[in-house]
Design a protein around this motif. Sequence first.
Motif, mmCIF file in Angstrom:
data_model
loop_
_atom_site.group_PDB
_atom_site.id
_atom_site.type_symbol
_atom_site.label_atom_id
_atom_site.label_comp_id
_atom_site.label_asym_id
_atom_site.label_seq_id
_atom_site.Cartn_x
_atom_site.Cartn_y
_atom_site.Cartn_z
ATOM 1 N N PHE A 64 0.850 -1.182 0.000
ATOM 2 C CA PHE A 64 0.000 0.000 0.000
ATOM 3 C C PHE A 64 0.888 1.236 0.000
ATOM 4 N N LYS A 65 0.353 2.361 -0.434
ATOM 5 C CA LYS A 65 1.082 3.626 -0.322
ATOM 6 C C LYS A 65 1.338 3.916 1.156
ATOM 7 N N ASP A 66 2.405 4.644 1.432
ATOM 8 C CA ASP A 66 2.721 4.995 2.820
ATOM 9 C C ASP A 66 1.603 5.784 3.481
ATOM 10 N N LEU A 73 -7.819 -0.327 5.432
ATOM 11 C CA LEU A 73 -7.178 -1.391 4.659
ATOM 12 C C LEU A 73 -7.960 -2.705 4.726
ATOM 13 N N ALA A 74 -8.357 -3.121 5.909
ATOM 14 C CA ALA A 74 -9.098 -4.379 6.058
ATOM 15 C C ALA A 74 -10.440 -4.302 5.338
ATOM 16 N N LYS A 98 5.663 -1.745 6.627
ATOM 17 C CA LYS A 98 4.874 -1.372 5.453
ATOM 18 C C LYS A 98 3.676 -2.308 5.323
ATOM 19 N N ALA A 99 2.516 -1.729 5.094
ATOM 20 C CA ALA A 99 1.302 -2.523 4.909
ATOM 21 C C ALA A 99 1.219 -3.000 3.465
ATOM 22 N N GLY A 144 -0.355 3.653 -5.641
ATOM 23 C CA GLY A 144 0.078 4.742 -6.509
ATOM 24 C C GLY A 144 -0.468 4.602 -7.911
ATOM 25 N N SER A 145 -0.313 5.645 -8.680
ATOM 26 C CA SER A 145 -0.814 5.624 -10.059
ATOM 27 C C SER A 145 0.126 4.903 -10.996
#
Length: 145
Positions: A64-66, A73-74, A98-99, A144-145
């Motif tokens: 995931f993004k920071d 998220l869940a 980091k997730a 991110g894109s």
Amino acid sequence: MRTMEFSDITKEDLAEAFELAAIECEIDDEDNELYLKKSCVDFPLWVQINDERKTIMLYTHLKFKDDAPRDQLAAFAQMLNDTYTTVQFATGESDDGKAFLKGYYNIYTNFGIIVPQLIYTVKKFSEIFIDAIREKDQEYIFFGS
């Protein structure tokens, strides 16, 4: 239709089947798994053989993004599970904090496998994982894109 008996399901035999299907892979002897490269599937993934459970697990992940909202998220993973099949989604956290979003799928091999079905399942798994993210995170909240 080519089948592979349970006793023949080894990382070397799977690597040969993938290579015959033009899917480039690397064998990881330490973890008894194969890494399928992005150049051959929509999103890279690992194929892990579990002899004890008699399964082949497909899995992949994407960080995931920071600044992704951790409290969502869940719920994001559950929404993906409610929408898509073949991939089960879960969240996790790496050693560096980091997730990430993990996708996985278990194929039971008690009686062996049908090789073309395995190849098709691997390709669909990879496609569904990345397409789900693209479809459900169009505003780039989580990735991110």
